[in-house]
Motif scaffolding. Structure first.
Motif, short mmCIF file in Angstrom:
data_model
loop_
_atom_site.label_atom_id
_atom_site.label_comp_id
_atom_site.label_asym_id
_atom_site.label_seq_id
_atom_site.Cartn_x
_atom_site.Cartn_y
_atom_site.Cartn_z
N MET A 59 -1.06 -3.18 14.62
CA MET A 59 -2.41 -2.74 14.29
C MET A 59 -2.41 -1.72 13.16
O MET A 59 -3.26 -1.76 12.26
N TRP A 60 -1.43 -0.81 13.18
CA TRP A 60 -1.36 0.17 12.11
C TRP A 60 -1.04 -0.48 10.77
O TRP A 60 -1.64 -0.15 9.73
N THR A 61 -0.09 -1.41 10.76
CA THR A 61 0.30 -2.06 9.51
C THR A 61 -0.83 -2.89 8.93
O THR A 61 -1.14 -2.81 7.73
N LEU A 62 -1.47 -3.69 9.78
CA LEU A 62 -2.59 -4.50 9.30
C LEU A 62 -3.78 -3.62 8.92
O LEU A 62 -4.51 -3.93 7.97
N GLY A 63 -3.98 -2.51 9.64
CA GLY A 63 -5.05 -1.59 9.28
C GLY A 63 -4.85 -0.97 7.92
O GLY A 63 -5.79 -0.86 7.11
N VAL A 64 -3.62 -0.55 7.63
CA VAL A 64 -3.31 0.01 6.30
C VAL A 64 -3.50 -1.05 5.22
O VAL A 64 -4.02 -0.76 4.12
N MET A 65 -3.12 -2.28 5.50
CA MET A 65 -3.30 -3.36 4.54
C MET A 65 -4.78 -3.57 4.21
O MET A 65 -5.17 -3.69 3.04
N ILE A 66 -5.63 -3.60 5.24
CA ILE A 66 -7.06 -3.79 5.01
C ILE A 66 -7.64 -2.63 4.21
O ILE A 66 -8.47 -2.81 3.31
N VAL A 67 -7.20 -1.41 4.53
CA VAL A 67 -7.69 -0.23 3.80
C VAL A 67 -7.29 -0.31 2.33
O VAL A 67 -8.09 0.01 1.43
N LEU A 68 -6.07 -0.75 2.06
CA LEU A 68 -5.63 -0.87 0.66
C LEU A 68 -6.43 -1.94 -0.09
O LEU A 68 -6.85 -1.71 -1.23
N PHE A 98 -4.71 -5.41 -7.72
CA PHE A 98 -3.86 -4.26 -7.41
C PHE A 98 -3.85 -3.96 -5.91
O PHE A 98 -2.81 -3.58 -5.35
N GLY A 99 -4.98 -4.11 -5.25
CA GLY A 99 -5.01 -3.90 -3.81
C GLY A 99 -4.18 -4.93 -3.06
O GLY A 99 -3.48 -4.60 -2.10
N VAL A 100 -4.23 -6.18 -3.53
CA VAL A 100 -3.43 -7.23 -2.88
C VAL A 100 -1.95 -6.99 -3.10
O VAL A 100 -1.12 -7.19 -2.19
N LEU A 101 -1.58 -6.54 -4.32
CA LEU A 101 -0.16 -6.29 -4.61
C LEU A 101 0.39 -5.19 -3.72
O LEU A 101 1.49 -5.31 -3.17
N LEU A 102 -0.36 -4.10 -3.54
CA LEU A 102 0.10 -3.03 -2.65
C LEU A 102 0.03 -3.46 -1.18
O LEU A 102 0.89 -3.10 -0.38
N GLY A 103 -0.99 -4.23 -0.82
CA GLY A 103 -1.09 -4.71 0.55
C GLY A 103 0.02 -5.66 0.93
O GLY A 103 0.34 -5.79 2.12
N SER A 104 0.63 -6.33 -0.05
CA SER A 104 1.73 -7.24 0.25
C SER A 104 2.93 -6.49 0.83
O SER A 104 3.73 -7.07 1.57
N ILE A 105 3.08 -5.20 0.50
CA ILE A 105 4.16 -4.41 1.08
C ILE A 105 3.98 -4.31 2.60
O ILE A 105 4.96 -4.36 3.35
N CYS A 106 2.74 -4.18 3.04
CA CYS A 106 2.47 -4.14 4.48
C CYS A 106 2.82 -5.47 5.14
O CYS A 106 3.37 -5.50 6.25
N VAL A 107 2.50 -6.56 4.46
CA VAL A 107 2.82 -7.89 5.00
C VAL A 107 4.33 -8.07 5.09
O VAL A 107 4.86 -8.62 6.07
N ILE A 108 5.05 -7.62 4.08
CA ILE A 108 6.52 -7.71 4.08
C ILE A 108 7.08 -6.92 5.27
O ILE A 108 7.96 -7.41 6.00
N ILE A 152 -6.55 -12.67 7.90
CA ILE A 152 -6.93 -11.31 7.51
C ILE A 152 -6.99 -11.17 6.00
O ILE A 152 -7.93 -10.57 5.45
N THR A 153 -6.00 -11.71 5.29
CA THR A 153 -6.00 -11.60 3.83
C THR A 153 -7.17 -12.36 3.21
O THR A 153 -7.84 -11.84 2.30
N THR A 154 -7.44 -13.55 3.69
CA THR A 154 -8.52 -14.35 3.12
C THR A 154 -9.88 -13.68 3.36
O THR A 154 -10.70 -13.58 2.43
N LEU A 155 -10.13 -13.24 4.58
CA LEU A 155 -11.41 -12.61 4.87
C LEU A 155 -11.59 -11.30 4.09
O LEU A 155 -12.68 -11.01 3.57
N THR A 156 -10.53 -10.51 3.99
CA THR A 156 -10.64 -9.23 3.29
C THR A 156 -10.84 -9.42 1.79
O THR A 156 -11.67 -8.74 1.17
N THR A 157 -10.10 -10.33 1.18
CA THR A 157 -10.27 -10.58 -0.25
C THR A 157 -11.65 -11.18 -0.54
O THR A 157 -12.24 -10.88 -1.59
N ALA A 158 -12.16 -12.00 0.37
CA ALA A 158 -13.51 -12.53 0.18
C ALA A 158 -14.55 -11.41 0.24
O ALA A 158 -15.49 -11.38 -0.58
N LEU A 159 -14.39 -10.48 1.18
CA LEU A 159 -15.33 -9.35 1.26
C LEU A 159 -15.24 -8.47 0.03
O LEU A 159 -16.27 -8.04 -0.52
N VAL A 160 -14.03 -8.21 -0.45
CA VAL A 160 -13.86 -7.41 -1.67
C VAL A 160 -14.50 -8.11 -2.86
O VAL A 160 -15.17 -7.48 -3.69
#
Length: 290
Positions: A59-68, A98-108, A152-160
Protein backbone atom coordinates in the motif's frame (compact mmCIF):
# COMPACT_ATOMS: atom_id res chain seq x y z
CA UNK A 1 -32.33 -72.27 76.15
CA UNK A 2 -31.37 -70.48 73.05
CA UNK A 3 -29.01 -71.83 70.47
CA UNK A 4 -26.21 -69.57 69.30
CA UNK A 5 -26.63 -68.27 65.79
CA UNK A 6 -23.76 -68.20 63.44
CA UNK A 7 -23.04 -64.81 61.84
CA UNK A 8 -23.86 -64.64 58.20
CA UNK A 9 -20.93 -65.17 55.98
CA UNK A 10 -20.21 -62.16 53.76
CA UNK A 11 -20.88 -62.83 50.18
CA UNK A 12 -17.95 -62.80 47.82
CA UNK A 13 -17.44 -59.44 46.08
CA UNK A 14 -18.75 -59.47 42.58
CA UNK A 15 -16.09 -58.96 39.97
CA UNK A 16 -16.77 -56.05 37.62
CA UNK A 17 -16.89 -56.95 34.01
CA UNK A 18 -14.29 -55.08 31.93
CA UNK A 19 -15.73 -52.45 29.65
CA UNK A 20 -15.77 -53.49 26.06
CA UNK A 21 -12.96 -51.99 24.03
CA UNK A 22 -14.10 -49.37 21.56
CA UNK A 23 -14.28 -50.78 18.12
CA UNK A 24 -12.49 -48.91 15.38
CA UNK A 25 -14.62 -47.52 12.65
CA UNK A 26 -14.46 -49.69 9.59
CA UNK A 27 -12.10 -48.38 6.99
CA UNK A 28 -13.61 -46.63 4.01
CA UNK A 29 -16.71 -45.30 5.80
CA UNK A 30 -15.33 -41.92 7.04
CA UNK A 31 -16.18 -38.90 4.94
CA UNK A 32 -14.33 -35.64 5.60
CA UNK A 33 -16.58 -32.58 5.91
CA UNK A 34 -13.94 -30.57 4.03
CA UNK A 35 -14.29 -30.95 0.27
CA UNK A 36 -11.17 -32.45 -1.22
CA UNK A 37 -10.19 -31.34 -4.70
CA UNK A 38 -7.07 -30.63 -6.66
CA UNK A 39 -5.54 -27.19 -6.26
CA UNK A 40 -5.81 -24.97 -9.31
CA UNK A 41 -4.18 -21.81 -10.61
CA UNK A 42 -7.20 -19.89 -9.33
CA UNK A 43 -6.42 -21.01 -5.78
CA UNK A 44 -2.82 -19.83 -6.15
CA UNK A 45 -4.01 -16.48 -7.54
CA UNK A 46 -6.38 -16.04 -4.60
CA UNK A 47 -3.54 -16.81 -2.20
CA UNK A 48 -1.16 -14.33 -3.85
CA UNK A 49 -3.87 -11.66 -3.95
CA UNK A 50 -4.39 -12.10 -0.20
CA UNK A 51 -0.66 -11.85 0.46
CA UNK A 52 0.05 -8.82 -1.73
CA UNK A 53 -2.87 -6.75 -0.45
CA UNK A 54 -2.30 -7.61 3.22
CA UNK A 55 1.35 -6.48 3.23
CA UNK A 56 1.73 -2.89 4.41
CA UNK A 57 4.63 -2.13 2.06
CA UNK A 58 2.39 -2.78 -0.95
CA UNK A 59 0.00 0.00 0.00
CA UNK A 60 2.83 2.40 0.78
CA UNK A 61 4.65 1.69 -2.49
CA UNK A 62 1.54 2.00 -4.64
CA UNK A 63 0.48 5.09 -2.69
CA UNK A 64 3.81 6.81 -3.37
CA UNK A 65 3.50 5.86 -7.04
CA UNK A 66 0.04 7.44 -7.31
CA UNK A 67 1.26 10.59 -5.53
CA UNK A 68 4.18 10.89 -7.95
CA UNK A 69 2.00 10.44 -11.03
CA UNK A 70 -0.64 12.88 -9.86
CA UNK A 71 1.65 15.38 -8.16
CA UNK A 72 4.27 15.80 -10.87
CA UNK A 73 1.67 15.74 -13.64
CA UNK A 74 -0.44 18.43 -11.99
CA UNK A 75 2.59 20.57 -11.05
CA UNK A 76 3.74 20.55 -14.65
CA UNK A 77 0.26 21.52 -15.86
CA UNK A 78 -0.08 24.31 -13.29
CA UNK A 79 3.39 25.65 -14.16
CA UNK A 80 2.55 25.78 -17.87
CA UNK A 81 -0.86 27.34 -17.22
CA UNK A 82 0.47 30.05 -14.85
CA UNK A 83 3.31 31.03 -17.20
CA UNK A 84 0.96 31.46 -20.17
CA UNK A 85 3.49 29.70 -22.36
CA UNK A 86 2.46 27.88 -25.51
CA UNK A 87 3.21 24.19 -25.84
CA UNK A 88 3.33 24.48 -29.60
CA UNK A 89 3.49 21.05 -31.21
CA UNK A 90 4.24 19.30 -27.91
CA UNK A 91 1.33 17.00 -26.93
CA UNK A 92 -0.32 18.09 -23.71
CA UNK A 93 -0.37 14.49 -22.46
CA UNK A 94 3.43 14.39 -22.58
CA UNK A 95 3.51 16.41 -19.34
CA UNK A 96 2.77 13.18 -17.49
CA UNK A 97 6.03 11.59 -18.68
CA UNK A 98 8.19 12.66 -15.74
CA UNK A 99 5.71 11.40 -13.15
CA UNK A 100 5.49 8.03 -14.87
CA UNK A 101 9.29 7.76 -15.10
CA UNK A 102 9.70 8.37 -11.36
CA UNK A 103 6.70 6.18 -10.55
CA UNK A 104 8.32 3.30 -12.41
CA UNK A 105 10.89 3.10 -9.60
CA UNK A 106 8.04 2.21 -7.24
CA UNK A 107 6.84 -0.48 -9.64
CA UNK A 108 10.37 -1.91 -9.86
CA UNK A 109 10.64 -2.02 -6.08
CA UNK A 110 7.27 -3.71 -5.63
CA UNK A 111 7.97 -6.22 -8.41
CA UNK A 112 11.20 -7.32 -6.77
CA UNK A 113 9.71 -7.43 -3.28
CA UNK A 114 6.78 -9.57 -4.44
CA UNK A 115 9.03 -12.61 -4.53
CA UNK A 116 12.45 -11.65 -3.16
CA UNK A 117 11.04 -10.69 0.25
CA UNK A 118 9.75 -14.25 0.69
CA UNK A 119 13.28 -15.56 0.24
CA UNK A 120 14.55 -13.06 2.80
CA UNK A 121 12.00 -14.05 5.45
CA UNK A 122 11.87 -17.76 4.61
CA UNK A 123 8.16 -17.53 3.75
CA UNK A 124 8.93 -19.09 0.37
CA UNK A 125 9.23 -22.49 2.11
CA UNK A 126 5.68 -22.19 3.43
CA UNK A 127 4.44 -21.04 0.04
CA UNK A 128 6.01 -23.96 -1.81
CA UNK A 129 4.83 -26.42 0.86
CA UNK A 130 1.25 -25.25 0.40
CA UNK A 131 1.63 -25.21 -3.38
CA UNK A 132 4.38 -27.60 -4.52
CA UNK A 133 3.98 -26.56 -8.16
CA UNK A 134 6.61 -23.84 -8.46
CA UNK A 135 5.50 -22.83 -11.94
CA UNK A 136 1.99 -22.24 -10.58
CA UNK A 137 3.33 -20.06 -7.75
CA UNK A 138 5.37 -17.86 -10.08
CA UNK A 139 2.51 -17.65 -12.59
CA UNK A 140 0.09 -16.55 -9.87
CA UNK A 141 2.50 -13.89 -8.63
CA UNK A 142 3.04 -12.60 -12.17
CA UNK A 143 -0.69 -12.45 -12.97
CA UNK A 144 -1.67 -10.68 -9.75
CA UNK A 145 1.18 -8.18 -9.93
CA UNK A 146 0.64 -7.43 -13.64
CA UNK A 147 -3.07 -6.77 -13.20
CA UNK A 148 -2.60 -4.54 -10.14
CA UNK A 149 0.12 -2.47 -11.80
CA UNK A 150 -1.72 -2.16 -15.11
CA UNK A 151 -5.02 -1.06 -13.56
CA UNK A 152 -3.49 1.50 -11.19
CA UNK A 153 -1.14 2.97 -13.81
CA UNK A 154 -3.81 3.19 -16.49
CA UNK A 155 -6.42 4.80 -14.24
CA UNK A 156 -3.94 7.27 -12.74
CA UNK A 157 -2.47 8.35 -16.09
CA UNK A 158 -5.99 8.78 -17.47
CA UNK A 159 -6.93 11.01 -14.52
CA UNK A 160 -3.73 13.05 -14.95
CA UNK A 161 -4.43 13.44 -18.66
CA UNK A 162 -7.98 14.67 -18.02
CA UNK A 163 -6.76 17.24 -15.49
CA UNK A 164 -3.96 18.43 -17.78
CA UNK A 165 -6.24 18.93 -20.77
CA UNK A 166 -8.69 20.82 -18.53
CA UNK A 167 -6.01 23.16 -17.18
CA UNK A 168 -4.05 23.86 -20.37
CA UNK A 169 -5.56 25.49 -23.42
CA UNK A 170 -4.03 23.38 -26.17
CA UNK A 171 -4.98 21.13 -29.05
CA UNK A 172 -7.18 18.24 -27.94
CA UNK A 173 -5.34 14.89 -28.00
CA UNK A 174 -6.45 12.37 -30.57
CA UNK A 175 -7.86 8.95 -29.71
CA UNK A 176 -4.59 7.23 -30.55
CA UNK A 177 -2.67 9.64 -28.31
CA UNK A 178 -5.07 8.94 -25.44
CA UNK A 179 -4.75 5.18 -25.96
CA UNK A 180 -0.96 5.19 -25.99
CA UNK A 181 -0.64 7.62 -23.05
CA UNK A 182 -2.95 5.55 -20.83
CA UNK A 183 -3.33 1.91 -21.86
CA UNK A 184 0.03 1.79 -23.64
CA UNK A 185 1.90 3.31 -20.70
CA UNK A 186 0.02 1.03 -18.28
CA UNK A 187 1.00 -2.08 -20.23
CA UNK A 188 4.62 -0.94 -20.57
CA UNK A 189 5.02 -0.20 -16.85
CA UNK A 190 3.31 -3.49 -15.92
CA UNK A 191 5.69 -5.37 -18.25
CA UNK A 192 8.62 -3.54 -16.64
CA UNK A 193 7.27 -4.75 -13.29
CA UNK A 194 7.23 -8.33 -14.58
CA UNK A 195 10.87 -7.95 -15.57
CA UNK A 196 11.60 -6.80 -12.01
CA UNK A 197 9.73 -9.79 -10.59
CA UNK A 198 11.76 -12.16 -12.78
CA UNK A 199 15.04 -10.54 -11.71
CA UNK A 200 13.93 -10.84 -8.07
CA UNK A 201 13.28 -14.57 -8.60
CA UNK A 202 16.72 -15.00 -10.18
CA UNK A 203 18.73 -12.94 -7.68
CA UNK A 204 16.67 -13.83 -4.56
CA UNK A 205 17.94 -10.71 -2.80
CA UNK A 206 15.80 -7.59 -2.56
CA UNK A 207 18.49 -4.92 -2.44
CA UNK A 208 20.59 -6.55 -5.15
CA UNK A 209 17.67 -7.05 -7.54
CA UNK A 210 16.39 -3.48 -7.04
CA UNK A 211 19.88 -2.10 -7.72
CA UNK A 212 20.15 -4.13 -10.91
CA UNK A 213 16.76 -2.93 -12.15
CA UNK A 214 17.52 0.73 -11.44
CA UNK A 215 20.74 0.25 -13.40
CA UNK A 216 18.76 -1.28 -16.28
CA UNK A 217 16.49 1.79 -16.34
CA UNK A 218 19.09 4.54 -15.98
CA UNK A 219 22.54 3.17 -16.89
CA UNK A 220 22.16 2.98 -20.72
CA UNK A 221 21.07 6.62 -20.89
CA UNK A 222 23.85 7.76 -18.56
CA UNK A 223 26.50 5.83 -20.50
CA UNK A 224 25.26 7.28 -23.79
CA UNK A 225 25.60 10.80 -22.44
CA UNK A 226 29.31 10.33 -21.71
CA UNK A 227 30.38 8.59 -24.92
CA UNK A 228 32.09 11.39 -26.82
CA UNK A 229 34.41 9.36 -29.08
CA UNK A 230 33.41 9.15 -32.74
CA UNK A 231 34.21 5.44 -32.77
CA UNK A 232 31.47 4.86 -30.18
CA UNK A 233 28.84 6.86 -32.02
CA UNK A 234 26.83 3.83 -33.14
CA UNK A 235 26.89 2.31 -29.67
CA UNK A 236 25.95 5.63 -28.12
CA UNK A 237 22.94 6.04 -30.40
CA UNK A 238 21.79 2.45 -29.76
CA UNK A 239 21.99 2.92 -25.99
CA UNK A 240 20.13 6.20 -26.22
CA UNK A 241 17.39 4.96 -28.57
CA UNK A 242 16.66 1.75 -26.66
CA UNK A 243 16.99 3.15 -23.14
CA UNK A 244 13.84 2.77 -21.07
CA UNK A 245 13.27 6.55 -20.63
CA UNK A 246 13.42 7.06 -24.41
CA UNK A 247 11.13 4.07 -25.04
CA UNK A 248 8.67 5.44 -22.51
CA UNK A 249 8.70 8.87 -24.16
CA UNK A 250 7.71 7.23 -27.44
CA UNK A 251 4.22 6.65 -26.02
CA UNK A 252 3.90 10.42 -25.71
CA UNK A 253 5.32 11.10 -29.21
CA UNK A 254 8.17 13.07 -27.64
CA UNK A 255 11.11 10.78 -28.44
CA UNK A 256 14.24 12.85 -29.01
CA UNK A 257 15.99 10.23 -31.12
CA UNK A 258 15.31 10.45 -34.84
CA UNK A 259 15.30 6.68 -35.19
CA UNK A 260 14.62 3.81 -32.83
CA UNK A 261 11.36 2.41 -31.49
CA UNK A 262 8.23 4.47 -31.94
CA UNK A 263 4.48 4.04 -31.54
CA UNK A 264 3.75 0.69 -29.92
CA UNK A 265 7.21 -0.79 -30.63
CA UNK A 266 8.55 -0.20 -27.08
CA UNK A 267 5.75 -2.34 -25.66
CA UNK A 268 6.66 -5.34 -27.84
CA UNK A 269 10.33 -4.95 -26.89
CA UNK A 270 9.57 -4.85 -23.17
CA UNK A 271 7.14 -7.78 -23.39
CA UNK A 272 9.77 -9.84 -25.23
CA UNK A 273 12.50 -9.05 -22.69
CA UNK A 274 10.16 -9.78 -19.79
CA UNK A 275 9.09 -13.10 -21.33
CA UNK A 276 12.73 -14.22 -21.67
CA UNK A 277 13.48 -13.19 -18.08
CA UNK A 278 10.39 -15.01 -16.80
CA UNK A 279 11.42 -18.19 -18.61
CA UNK A 280 14.77 -17.96 -16.87
CA UNK A 281 12.99 -17.41 -13.55
CA UNK A 282 10.81 -20.50 -14.14
CA UNK A 283 13.88 -22.63 -14.84
CA UNK A 284 15.74 -21.24 -11.83
CA UNK A 285 12.83 -21.72 -9.44
CA UNK A 286 12.30 -25.29 -10.63
CA UNK A 287 15.94 -26.41 -10.40
CA UNK A 288 17.32 -24.51 -7.41
CA UNK A 289 16.58 -25.31 -3.80
CA UNK A 290 14.88 -22.79 -1.53
Amino acid sequence: MTTPTTPPTPSAPQQQQPAPAPQAAPAGFYTSPIPVRRATLGDAIASEWTKIRSVRSTMWTLGVMIVLLLGIGLLAAVAIDSSDSDLGSTPVLSLGFFGVLLGSICVITLGVMTIASEYGTGMIRTTLTACPSRARVLSAKAIVFFLITFVITTLTTALVGVLQTALIDSAAPSGDEWLRATVGVGLYIAALGLLSLAVGALIRHSAGAITIMIGVVLLPLVLAMFMFADSLNDLRMALFEYSIPNQLSAFYSTSVAESGPSGWDPLWIMLGVSAVALLGAYASLDRRDV
